[in-house]
Each structure stands twice: as structure tokens, then as C-alpha cells.
Design a protein around this motif. Structure first.
Motif, PDB file in Angstrom:
ATOM      1  N   PHE A 172     -15.090  85.967 -53.480  1.00 45.09           N
ATOM      2  CA  PHE A 172     -15.808  87.054 -54.137  1.00 45.09           C
ATOM      3  C   PHE A 172     -16.152  86.687 -55.573  1.00 45.09           C
ATOM      4  O   PHE A 172     -17.269  86.950 -56.045  1.00 45.09           O
ATOM      5  CB  PHE A 172     -14.975  88.330 -54.108  1.00 45.09           C
ATOM      6  CG  PHE A 172     -15.628  89.510 -54.773  1.00 45.09           C
ATOM      7  CD1 PHE A 172     -16.855  89.980 -54.329  1.00 45.09           C
ATOM      8  CD2 PHE A 172     -15.023  90.153 -55.842  1.00 45.09           C
ATOM      9  CE1 PHE A 172     -17.471  91.070 -54.936  1.00 45.09           C
ATOM     10  CE2 PHE A 172     -15.633  91.235 -56.459  1.00 45.09           C
ATOM     11  CZ  PHE A 172     -16.856  91.701 -56.000  1.00 45.09           C
ATOM     12  N   ARG A 173     -15.243  86.037 -56.260  1.00 46.62           N
ATOM     13  CA  ARG A 173     -15.497  85.661 -57.656  1.00 46.62           C
ATOM     14  C   ARG A 173     -16.656  84.674 -57.762  1.00 46.62           C
ATOM     15  O   ARG A 173     -17.578  84.871 -58.560  1.00 46.62           O
ATOM     16  CB  ARG A 173     -14.227  85.047 -58.274  1.00 46.62           C
ATOM     17  CG  ARG A 173     -14.423  84.526 -59.689  1.00 46.62           C
ATOM     18  CD  ARG A 173     -13.112  83.993 -60.266  1.00 46.62           C
ATOM     19  NE  ARG A 173     -12.603  82.866 -59.521  1.00 46.62           N
ATOM     20  CZ  ARG A 173     -12.998  81.606 -59.687  1.00 46.62           C
ATOM     21  NH1 ARG A 173     -13.943  81.312 -60.594  1.00 46.62           N
ATOM     22  NH2 ARG A 173     -12.473  80.626 -58.993  1.00 46.62           N
ATOM     23  N   VAL A 174     -16.616  83.623 -56.958  1.00 46.08           N
ATOM     24  CA  VAL A 174     -17.646  82.586 -57.106  1.00 46.08           C
ATOM     25  C   VAL A 174     -19.004  83.048 -56.572  1.00 46.08           C
ATOM     26  O   VAL A 174     -20.049  82.659 -57.108  1.00 46.08           O
ATOM     27  CB  VAL A 174     -17.218  81.267 -56.432  1.00 46.08           C
ATOM     28  CG1 VAL A 174     -15.952  80.728 -57.093  1.00 46.08           C
ATOM     29  CG2 VAL A 174     -17.020  81.413 -54.932  1.00 46.08           C
ATOM     30  N   THR A 175     -19.019  83.895 -55.551  1.00 52.10           N
ATOM     31  CA  THR A 175     -20.310  84.394 -55.063  1.00 52.10           C
ATOM     32  C   THR A 175     -20.896  85.419 -56.026  1.00 52.10           C
ATOM     33  O   THR A 175     -22.124  85.503 -56.170  1.00 52.10           O
ATOM     34  CB  THR A 175     -20.194  85.000 -53.656  1.00 52.10           C
ATOM     35  OG1 THR A 175     -19.150  85.997 -53.637  1.00 52.10           O
ATOM     36  CG2 THR A 175     -19.890  83.929 -52.615  1.00 52.10           C
ATOM     37  N   THR A 176     -20.052  86.198 -56.684  1.00 48.98           N
ATOM     38  CA  THR A 176     -20.540  87.137 -57.686  1.00 48.98           C
ATOM     39  C   THR A 176     -21.289  86.396 -58.789  1.00 48.98           C
ATOM     40  O   THR A 176     -22.359  86.828 -59.243  1.00 48.98           O
ATOM     41  CB  THR A 176     -19.381  87.939 -58.288  1.00 48.98           C
ATOM     42  OG1 THR A 176     -18.775  88.751 -57.269  1.00 48.98           O
ATOM     43  CG2 THR A 176     -19.862  88.848 -59.417  1.00 48.98           C
ATOM     44  N   VAL A 177     -20.747  85.273 -59.204  1.00 47.28           N
ATOM     45  CA  VAL A 177     -21.383  84.482 -60.265  1.00 47.28           C
ATOM     46  C   VAL A 177     -22.610  83.753 -59.741  1.00 47.28           C
ATOM     47  O   VAL A 177     -23.716  83.868 -60.293  1.00 47.28           O
ATOM     48  CB  VAL A 177     -20.374  83.476 -60.866  1.00 47.28           C
ATOM     49  CG1 VAL A 177     -21.089  82.520 -61.827  1.00 47.28           C
ATOM     50  CG2 VAL A 177     -19.259  84.209 -61.586  1.00 47.28           C
ATOM     51  N   THR A 178     -22.456  82.998 -58.667  1.00 44.83           N
ATOM     52  CA  THR A 178     -23.553  82.128 -58.216  1.00 44.83           C
ATOM     53  C   THR A 178     -24.718  82.913 -57.629  1.00 44.83           C
ATOM     54  O   THR A 178     -25.870  82.477 -57.741  1.00 44.83           O
ATOM     55  CB  THR A 178     -23.034  81.112 -57.189  1.00 44.83           C
ATOM     56  OG1 THR A 178     -22.377  81.798 -56.102  1.00 44.83           O
ATOM     57  CG2 THR A 178     -22.030  80.153 -57.835  1.00 44.83           C
ATOM     58  N   ASP A 179     -24.461  84.057 -57.009  1.00 46.03           N
ATOM     59  CA  ASP A 179     -25.564  84.856 -56.476  1.00 46.03           C
ATOM     60  C   ASP A 179     -26.453  85.407 -57.590  1.00 46.03           C
ATOM     61  O   ASP A 179     -27.622  85.743 -57.348  1.00 46.03           O
ATOM     62  CB  ASP A 179     -25.035  86.020 -55.635  1.00 46.03           C
ATOM     63  CG  ASP A 179     -24.567  85.580 -54.260  1.00 46.03           C
ATOM     64  OD1 ASP A 179     -24.871  84.432 -53.868  1.00 46.03           O
ATOM     65  OD2 ASP A 179     -23.896  86.364 -53.570  1.00 46.03           O
ATOM     66  N   ALA A 180     -25.905  85.518 -58.793  1.00 48.83           N
ATOM     67  CA  ALA A 180     -26.677  86.073 -59.917  1.00 48.83           C
ATOM     68  C   ALA A 180     -27.490  85.010 -60.639  1.00 48.83           C
ATOM     69  O   ALA A 180     -28.344  85.345 -61.469  1.00 48.83           O
ATOM     70  CB  ALA A 180     -25.727  86.745 -60.911  1.00 48.83           C
ATOM     71  N   LEU A 181     -27.278  83.743 -60.329  1.00 49.65           N
ATOM     72  CA  LEU A 181     -27.916  82.688 -61.109  1.00 49.65           C
ATOM     73  C   LEU A 181     -29.417  82.584 -60.859  1.00 49.65           C
ATOM     74  O   LEU A 181     -30.169  82.213 -61.764  1.00 49.65           O
ATOM     75  CB  LEU A 181     -27.241  81.343 -60.817  1.00 49.65           C
ATOM     76  CG  LEU A 181     -25.771  81.234 -61.240  1.00 49.65           C
ATOM     77  CD1 LEU A 181     -25.269  79.817 -61.017  1.00 49.65           C
ATOM     78  CD2 LEU A 181     -25.573  81.659 -62.685  1.00 49.65           C
ATOM     79  N   ALA A 182     -29.872  82.893 -59.656  1.00 50.87           N
ATOM     80  CA  ALA A 182     -31.307  82.780 -59.359  1.00 50.87           C
ATOM     81  C   ALA A 182     -32.123  83.729 -60.236  1.00 50.87           C
ATOM     82  O   ALA A 182     -33.134  83.336 -60.828  1.00 50.87           O
ATOM     83  CB  ALA A 182     -31.567  83.060 -57.885  1.00 50.87           C
ATOM     84  N   ALA A 183     -31.682  84.986 -60.329  1.00 52.63           N
ATOM     85  CA  ALA A 183     -32.399  85.953 -61.168  1.00 52.63           C
ATOM     86  C   ALA A 183     -32.315  85.566 -62.638  1.00 52.63           C
ATOM     87  O   ALA A 183     -33.297  85.700 -63.388  1.00 52.63           O
ATOM     88  CB  ALA A 183     -31.831  87.350 -60.954  1.00 52.63           C
ATOM     89  N   LEU A 184     -31.161  85.071 -63.058  1.00 49.09           N
ATOM     90  CA  LEU A 184     -31.003  84.648 -64.452  1.00 49.09           C
ATOM     91  C   LEU A 184     -31.902  83.456 -64.754  1.00 49.09           C
ATOM     92  O   LEU A 184     -32.555  83.393 -65.814  1.00 49.09           O
ATOM     93  CB  LEU A 184     -29.533  84.295 -64.707  1.00 49.09           C
ATOM     94  CG  LEU A 184     -29.155  83.863 -66.119  1.00 49.09           C
ATOM     95  CD1 LEU A 184     -29.557  84.918 -67.135  1.00 49.09           C
ATOM     96  CD2 LEU A 184     -27.659  83.578 -66.203  1.00 49.09           C
ATOM     97  N   ARG A 185     -31.986  82.517 -63.827  1.00 52.02           N
ATOM     98  CA  ARG A 185     -32.853  81.348 -63.995  1.00 52.02           C
ATOM     99  C   ARG A 185     -34.318  81.767 -64.096  1.00 52.02           C
ATOM    100  O   ARG A 185     -35.068  81.245 -64.923  1.00 52.02           O
ATOM    101  CB  ARG A 185     -32.646  80.403 -62.817  1.00 52.02           C
ATOM    102  CG  ARG A 185     -33.415  79.098 -62.917  1.00 52.02           C
ATOM    103  CD  ARG A 185     -33.172  78.247 -61.689  1.00 52.02           C
ATOM    104  NE  ARG A 185     -33.849  78.765 -60.517  1.00 52.02           N
ATOM    105  CZ  ARG A 185     -33.261  79.079 -59.372  1.00 52.02           C
ATOM    106  NH1 ARG A 185     -31.951  78.958 -59.230  1.00 52.02           N
ATOM    107  NH2 ARG A 185     -33.957  79.531 -58.347  1.00 52.02           N
TER     108      ARG A 185
END
Length: 294
Positions: A172-185
Motif C-alpha cells: 500500500f505504501r509503495v503503490t500510494t507513492v508510485t501511482d501518483a507519479l504519472a500525474a506529478l510528472r
């Protein structure tokens, strides 16, 4: 006595030399292989396995669910910056045909239809079985924006993910972070001055061809807002958008900046990215076994 001491020293020296030779021959310790990014087919396998595990869990609670594909419309694509695939644009325009297909799939989805047919009390029990009871233990994680998000450590979705990935809290921790990276990018790319300049050049290209749009987002919004626009005009506009994206360099600029900021984010969140890939790579064998056994 002196002869005995010389023998001990010589033996110790021999052990030291032999040990050093052994270490030299052994070479460096083998490094742990770096986890690789998953192919689309491998992502499909993980998705299907989670659906199969969730279905089995829900059946144990007395409910029926159906396995649905991760990509029900393989031709469905997202263009975060500009439509720059000429072949796709000439076939789908801005994707109004795919939107109609998505809506059709949504209304015919067997899981939605089954849930709608349950009584109110059964629906509550089904939701508790699927997502977990509100009284269950909660786990939290912090996303790249600093927001704390949480979920229940209970229910069939959590159980399926635990079976696949092992440590649910880490997953849950790593998917919370990595799933948000596309929008941030995408936000970082769209905010870059070089991208803004390329959009201005693209807009000039569109105006010269009779399409007075300032940004690609404006064209999309216009077609989404007005469902009365003909299919022929939609395709013609999207094709022009793709051609201007190529001729002005907007497509190249967007992809280059997207890769640059993507690399920066992957480095900034290297631990989360690597851990997620490791968990996914390790889960593939379990996923394949699960899919084959259904």
C-alpha cells in the motif's frame, strides 16, 4: 622451542596466503538482480490473478463476482499532452467512439448488475466483504504531495493483494507513492517553459489551418462539451492536431520532457519504485499459478 615457534609462524603465514588466494578466486559477491519493469501482458496477469483471488474470497462470503480484464478496450489510450498518433487520430478522433464503448461496458458489467440486484442489507454485507469493515484495522501511507491516505486492512481486496504481494502495508505504501507519479510528472512537464513555447507554436499551426485553439486541452474540452459536433469534424480536428504536434516539435518536446521528469521522480522515489517492482516481479509466479488454476 625456537624451532616450534618458527613452524607455527610459517603455518600461520601459509593460512593467510591460502585465504587471500581463495578470496581473490572467489570474486565479488553476486549482486541481487535488479527487478525489471513489467510488460503489459505481465500487468494483465497480476490483475487477473487479483481478480481470481478476490472472486474466491467473495464466494466464501456467499457472493458472486466476475473477473474483468484490466484493459477491456485495448485501443483505448491516454494522451496527457497532445494527440500525436496520426493513425489513432484518423480512426478515433478524440475517442468519442471509445467513450461510447466504455459506457456500454459499464452498464453491462456483470458485477455492477449483480450488486444492483442485491437488497440494501446484502449490499452492505457485500461491500464489507469486498473492502473490509470500517471497524477493522486501518493502515496509512503518505503520497508525494504529503497527504496521508488510508485503507482498511481487511476484506477480500486486501486479502487478494496480501496473497500476491505478501506485506500489505508495504504494498500500500509503495503503490500510494508510485501511482501518483504519472500525474506529478505530467504537471511538471506541462509547467516547463519549453513545453509552453512548443504549445504556442502548435497553436499557431492549428490557427493557420482553421482551428483556433490555444492548447490541446482546449480542443478536447470543446469536443467533450459539445456532443453535437459531427464525427467527421472530430476526426479532422484530431488529425490536424497530430500533424501540428509533429511539424512544430510539440510531440518530441513533450516526450523528451516527460522522460526527463519521469527519471527525476524515479530517482527521488527510488526506494518505492524499486520495492514495488520487486514485489511485482516476485508475485508473477504466484499470479500465473493462480490464473492457471481457475
Amino acid at each position: 622451542m625456537r624451532r616450534h615457534r618458527r613452524a607455527v609462524i610459517a603455518a600461520a603465514a601459509l593460512v593467510t596466503v591460502v585465504g587471500a588466494v581463495g578470496l581473490a578466486n572467489a570474486g565479488p559477491e553476486p549482486s541481487t538482480p535488479r527487478p525489471h519493469a513489467l510488460s503489459e501482458a505481465q500487468k494483465d496477469t497480476l490483475h487477473e490473478a487479483e481478480e481470481v483471488l478476490t472472486r474466491a474470497c467473495m464466494a466464501s462470503h456467499g457472493f458472486t463476482t466476475w473477473v474483468v480484464p484490466r484493459r477491456p478496450l485495448p485501443d483505448d489510450r491516454d494522451f496527457p499532452y497532445v494527440v500525436d498518433d496520426l493513425r489513432w487520430a484518423s480512426r478515433h478522433g478524440y475517442g468519442s467512439d471509445l467513450s461510447a464503448q466504455r459506457e456500454k461496458l459499464r452498464t453491462s458489467d456483470p458485477n455492477r448488475r449483480y450488486f444492483a440486484g442485491l437488497t440494501s442489507s446484502e449490499q452492505r454485507r457485500a461491500l464489507d466483504a469486498l473492502h473490509g469493515r470500517k471497524s477493522a484495522r486501518h493502515i496509512t501511507a503518505r503520497d508525494p504531495a504529503g497527504m496521508t491516505v488510508g485503507r482498511v486492512d481487511d476484506g477480500c481486496t486486501a486479502q487478494a493483494q496480501r496473497e500476491l504481494y505478501g506485506d500489505l502495508e508495504t504494498w500500500f505504501r509503495v503503490t500510494t507513492v508510485t501511482d501518483a507519479l504519472a500525474a506529478l510528472r505530467s504537471r511538471m512537464t506541462a509547467g516547463d517553459a519549453e513545453f509552453t513555447k512548443s504549445v504556442e507554436d502548435w497553436s499557431a499551426c492549428m490557427r493557420a489551418r482553421g482551428f483556433p485553439y490555444t492548447t490541446p486541452q482546449e480542443t478536447r474540452a470543446a469536443f467533450n462539451a459539445d456532443r453535437g459536433i459531427s464525427r467527421e469534424k472530430e476526426i479532422r480536428t484530431a488529425v490536424t492536431e497530430a500533424r501540428c504536434a509533429a511539424s512544430t516539435g510539440l510531440s518530441r518536446t513533450a516526450h523528451r520532457l516527460d522522460e526527463r521528469y519521469g527519471k527525476q521522480l524515479r530517482q527521488r522515489y527510488e526506494e518505492e519504485v524499486r520495492t514495488r517492482l520487486t514485489l511485482e516481479n516476485e508475485a508473477l509466479a504466484r499470479a500465473r499459478t493462480t490464473v492457471r488454476s481457475q
